[in-house]
Scaffold this motif. Structure first.
Motif, PDB file in Angstrom:
ATOM      1  N   MET A   1       0.832  -1.205   0.000  1.00  0.00           N
ATOM      2  CA  MET A   1       0.000   0.000   0.000  1.00  0.00           C
ATOM      3  C   MET A   1       0.870   1.260   0.000  1.00  0.00           C
ATOM      4  SD  MET A   1      -3.064   1.000  -0.186  1.00  0.00           S
ATOM      5  CE  MET A   1      -3.428   2.733  -0.405  1.00  0.00           C
ATOM      6  N   ARG A   3       3.807   1.562  -1.417  1.00  0.00           N
ATOM      7  CA  ARG A   3       4.300   1.792  -2.780  1.00  0.00           C
ATOM      8  C   ARG A   3       3.205   2.343  -3.673  1.00  0.00           C
ATOM      9  NH1 ARG A   3       7.032  -4.007  -3.562  1.00  0.00           N
ATOM     10  NH2 ARG A   3       5.204  -4.482  -2.320  1.00  0.00           N
ATOM     11  N   PHE A   4       1.995   1.840  -3.509  1.00  0.00           N
ATOM     12  CA  PHE A   4       0.909   2.313  -4.366  1.00  0.00           C
ATOM     13  C   PHE A   4       0.551   3.770  -4.038  1.00  0.00           C
ATOM     14  CE2 PHE A   4      -3.727   2.665  -5.286  1.00  0.00           C
ATOM     15  CZ  PHE A   4      -3.583   2.716  -6.653  1.00  0.00           C
ATOM     16  N   LEU A   7       3.049   5.844  -5.657  1.00  0.00           N
ATOM     17  CA  LEU A   7       2.816   5.881  -7.099  1.00  0.00           C
ATOM     18  C   LEU A   7       1.768   6.928  -7.446  1.00  0.00           C
ATOM     19  CD1 LEU A   7       3.328   4.133  -9.809  1.00  0.00           C
ATOM     20  CD2 LEU A   7       1.183   3.042  -9.230  1.00  0.00           C
ATOM     21  N   GLN A   8       0.680   6.962  -6.657  1.00  0.00           N
ATOM     22  CA  GLN A   8      -0.386   7.929  -6.926  1.00  0.00           C
ATOM     23  C   GLN A   8       0.034   9.340  -6.525  1.00  0.00           C
ATOM     24  OE1 GLN A   8      -3.776   6.019  -4.818  1.00  0.00           O
ATOM     25  NE2 GLN A   8      -4.845   6.370  -6.726  1.00  0.00           N
ATOM     26  N   ARG A  10       3.054  10.647  -6.338  1.00  0.00           N
ATOM     27  CA  ARG A  10       4.109  11.160  -7.210  1.00  0.00           C
ATOM     28  C   ARG A  10       3.514  11.949  -8.378  1.00  0.00           C
ATOM     29  NH1 ARG A  10       7.544   6.330  -9.271  1.00  0.00           N
ATOM     30  NH2 ARG A  10       5.821   6.339 -10.703  1.00  0.00           N
ATOM     31  N   LEU A  11       2.404  11.417  -8.917  1.00  0.00           N
ATOM     32  CA  LEU A  11       1.778  12.049 -10.070  1.00  0.00           C
ATOM     33  C   LEU A  11       1.322  13.464  -9.751  1.00  0.00           C
ATOM     34  CD1 LEU A  11      -0.566   9.229 -11.399  1.00  0.00           C
ATOM     35  CD2 LEU A  11       1.375  10.216 -12.583  1.00  0.00           C
ATOM     36  N   LEU A 106     -12.768  -0.128  -6.705  1.00  0.00           N
ATOM     37  CA  LEU A 106     -11.554  -0.851  -7.070  1.00  0.00           C
ATOM     38  C   LEU A 106     -10.605  -0.908  -5.868  1.00  0.00           C
ATOM     39  CD1 LEU A 106      -9.965  -2.132  -9.426  1.00  0.00           C
ATOM     40  CD2 LEU A 106      -9.098   0.138  -9.958  1.00  0.00           C
ATOM     41  N   ALA A 107     -10.399   0.265  -5.258  1.00  0.00           N
ATOM     42  CA  ALA A 107      -9.425   0.361  -4.172  1.00  0.00           C
ATOM     43  C   ALA A 107      -9.826  -0.493  -2.969  1.00  0.00           C
ATOM     44  CB  ALA A 107      -9.284   1.823  -3.749  1.00  0.00           C
ATOM     45  N   GLN A 110      -9.526  -4.634  -3.098  1.00  0.00           N
ATOM     46  CA  GLN A 110      -8.261  -5.357  -3.126  1.00  0.00           C
ATOM     47  C   GLN A 110      -8.111  -6.067  -1.775  1.00  0.00           C
ATOM     48  OE1 GLN A 110      -6.535  -5.219  -6.129  1.00  0.00           O
ATOM     49  NE2 GLN A 110      -8.337  -4.055  -6.700  1.00  0.00           N
ATOM     50  N   ILE A 112      -6.909  -5.774   0.988  1.00  0.00           N
ATOM     51  CA  ILE A 112      -6.376  -4.895   2.022  1.00  0.00           C
ATOM     52  C   ILE A 112      -7.574  -4.211   2.656  1.00  0.00           C
ATOM     53  CG2 ILE A 112      -5.919  -3.189   0.191  1.00  0.00           C
ATOM     54  CD1 ILE A 112      -3.808  -1.977   1.929  1.00  0.00           C
TER      55      ILE A 112
END
Lengths: 341, 298
Positions: A1, A3-4, A7-8, A10-11, A106-107, A110, A112
């Protein structure tokens, strides 16, 4: 989580981080020269009464030396708005956008739990918000150190270098308080998004509540975080604003933050009007109402926070904002746990 | 029989409005189950309750014998494709697969990459620029690569064109064939489901109107037409689902386990489509009494 989330994140963070880095570079480039100006000024060798004059000269010259006034104001402006921007653009969409774009489906399906999803999102983004604000406020405090020292010596009469450390704006842009603001604004934005479930209205609500907090706290809350001191002094012309008879400095308390002050007449009643008997003293001899009022038995009452309470007040205010941030985060967990879809 | 979804008295209330009320359903494992119903029947609410996105206001629901979404393990057992197949528009296809790998301990990287390859999706393309069909396929790939025990899909093809629908259903059938998992998918159109489902549940206004194996449902219903007769004259073992009359003729859609012996009737088989529409438009629980009981004399 983690890392994800990165990832989000950073954008959406790269542009803001680039702007922040650019400003820190400006501070780093101009800071050493500002320090050398201070070191080579008359303040270096001053003692006693000459210090105020030397500081006044230093700040007067600095006020017309580019780029210091503009960097000084830009820096404080940036630190004031950064928490709000974080709350609006990183807090409000955190949950609201997932709901609006239906990606929560979606989130949250998963492998988690939703509590973990929210904990990681809040912790990572919230800590990043606090780190960014800390970098900004610490580098600015370092940069402005010569200016605040000169103001502390009593040289602060030329805008923009006027307020002491306890004045509303300077207090809010220095020390650790901006961290508290950032954490609060971020959690506020997230909670508003979770409750309202739409990004743009959540942004607006975040802006309004945060602005109201930033205005009311210095006016209503901060003066009473520690019970303020009171002092009744003789009327001193140099320390009085004759328009409404309020005090401009606290005698014997350099850098103190005046919360309220008023003149007391011989009967002990507060008044803001110059006694008629002394009114004639203005005009030619502008300084003389002081002795005139003193002879009529007037005194000045002042409620103030001494300069030595800067750090206790910073800690208390920051702790208060952090507690509010935790409460907001709790609200997010409650709301998301209740399955918002 | 093990149940994928076992709901009892299930309800979900928003403010004063009940999105689903007193719904009881027992959906068996190991099937491809079609959940059909008109818009507003509560299909999405039921499926969201089944994957744990919602918590029930009343009643209970078990999925694969456990409370939906109660912990990470249970979340991992159920794959979900939501209505309109939402994805993160600014993340690439590859980033979605990375998300899947990071957030699902049982993630099957090989399966995910193979599916994306077979679909011809560019891993570097942003999901926001995918067509509806591609997006649905990506959502399906994400849902199956976490290796769930059952797959729940909420109107996955509702917004797709007919070609994309067929492609999606073909992918779904491949998954069922290769992984042998239970599937529940919903639609408001039976046409979307009849090619893929072997079990059907018709939900109308929170109630299960009809449930069963598709082949049993078709064989246990027939349409009778003949000279005009009153419904009360039909034998009690023929449950009347739908009736229509002209001056001279009557037509009944009946459910019966027994053969039709009355020579006055012409009996024709029904299509699944007819059946679902008849059940959807049927008034709730008709009670008829005093009808004749016919015995087969042999």
């Amino acid at each position: 989580m983690i890392r994800f989330t990165w990832l989000q994140f950073r954008l959406r963070a790269s542009a803001a981080l680039a702007a922040l880095a650019a400003f820190v570079v400006v501070l780093a480039v101009t800071g050493p020269h500002l320090a050398s100006l201070y070191a080579s000024s008359a303040i270096a060798g001053c003692h006693g009464g000459t210090c105020a004059t030397a500081a006044y000269d230093f700040l007067s010259r600095l006020a017309i030396t580019s780029p210091y006034p503009i960097v000084y104001e830009l820096g404080s402006g940036l630190i004031l708005v950064t928490p709000g921007i974080i709350g609006i653009f990183y807090g409000a969409p955190l949950i609201a956008r997932e709901i609006e774009s239906r990606t929560f489906a979606l989130a949250w399906t998963q492998s988690i739990t939703r509590a973990r999803w929210l904990a990681v999102k809040l912790a990572m983004t919230g800590l990043a918000a606090m780190a960014v604000t800390a970098v900004l406020s610490l580098s600015y405090t370092w940069w402005a150190d010569p200016i605040s020292k000169a103001v502390g010596l009593g040289g602060g009469y030329n805008p923009p270098f006027t307020g002491g450390r306890l004045s509303s704006v300077i207090f809010a842009t220095g020390g650790i308080a901006p961290l508290g603001y950032a954490a609060f604004a971020f959690a506020l934005g997230t909670a508003a998004g979770a409750l309202i479930r739409r990004t743009v209205p959540a942004m607006a609500v975040t802006l309004v509540i945060f602005a109201v907090a930033q205005i009311t706290v210095p006016l209503v809350v901060r003066p009473h975080l520690i019970p303020p001191d009171h002092k009744i002094t003789t009327i001193q012309s140099a320390a009085l604003n004759f328009g409404n008879l309020t005090a401009t400095v606290v005698p014997g308390q350099p850098g103190a933050w005046i919360i309220s002050s008023a003149a007391l007449n011989a009967a002990g009643h507060a008044t803001s009007a110059l006694p008629a008997a002394c009114a004639g003293a203005t005009g030619l001899k502008a300084q003389s109402p002081g002795p005139c009022m003193t002879s009529l038995g007037y005194k000045e009452t002042i409620t103030y926070q001494p300069a030595s309470r800067y750090w206790p007040l910073q800690w208390l205010e920051t702790a208060g904002y952090l507690a509010l941030a935790l409460a907001m985060a709790g609200l997010c967990f409650w709301r998301v746990g209740r399955r918002v879809s | 029989m093990n149940l994928v979804i076992d709901a009892a008295g299930l309800g979900k209330q928003y403010g004063r409005r009940w999105a689903l009320r007193d719904c009881s359903a027992a959906i068996p494992e190991g099937k491809v189950v079609g959940l059909v119903g008109p818009n507003g029947a509560g299909k999405t609410t039921l499926l969201h309750l089944a994957v744990g996105l919602l918590a029930p206001t009343s009643g209970s629901i078990k999925v694969l014998g456990a409370n939906p979404g109660e912990d990470a393990a249970q979340l991992g057992r159920v794959g979900f494709v939501a209505q309109d197949t939402p994805v993160y528009p600014r993340l690439s296809v590859a980033a979605h697969l990375r998300m899947g790998a990071w957030l699902n301990p049982k993630w099957d990287t090989e399966l995910a990459e193979r599916r994306i390859g077979e679909l011809g999706l560019d891993p570097h393309q942003r999901a926001g620029t995918l067509s509806g069909g591609q997006r649905a396929q990506l959502a399906l790939a994400l849902a199956i690569s976490k290796r769930p025990e059952c797959l729940i899909l909420d109107e996955p093809v509702a917004s797709l064109d007919p070609l994309a629908r067929r492609e999606f259903h073909r992918s779904l059938m491949e998954v069922v064939a290769t992984q042998g998992i239970s599937v529940v998918l919903s639609s408001h159109l039976i046409g979307d489901l009849e090619r893929v489902c072997d079990y059907l549940v018709v939900l109308v206004a929170s109630r299960v109107r009809l449930a069963g194996e598709v082949s049993d449902l078709v064989s246990s219903h027939c349409r009778l037409s003949g000279p005009r007769r009153d419904a009360s004259s039909l034998p009690a073992n023929q449950e009347i689902i739908e009736e229509s009359h002209t001056d001279r003729q009557s037509t009944f859609l009946v459910r019966t386990a027994d053969p039709i012996h009355d020579p006055a009737w012409t009996a024709r088989p029904v299509t699944l489509d007819d059946l679902v529409i008849a059940y959807m438009s049927r008034p709730t629980a008709p009670e008829r009494t005093g009808r004749p009981t016919l015995k087969v004399m042999s």
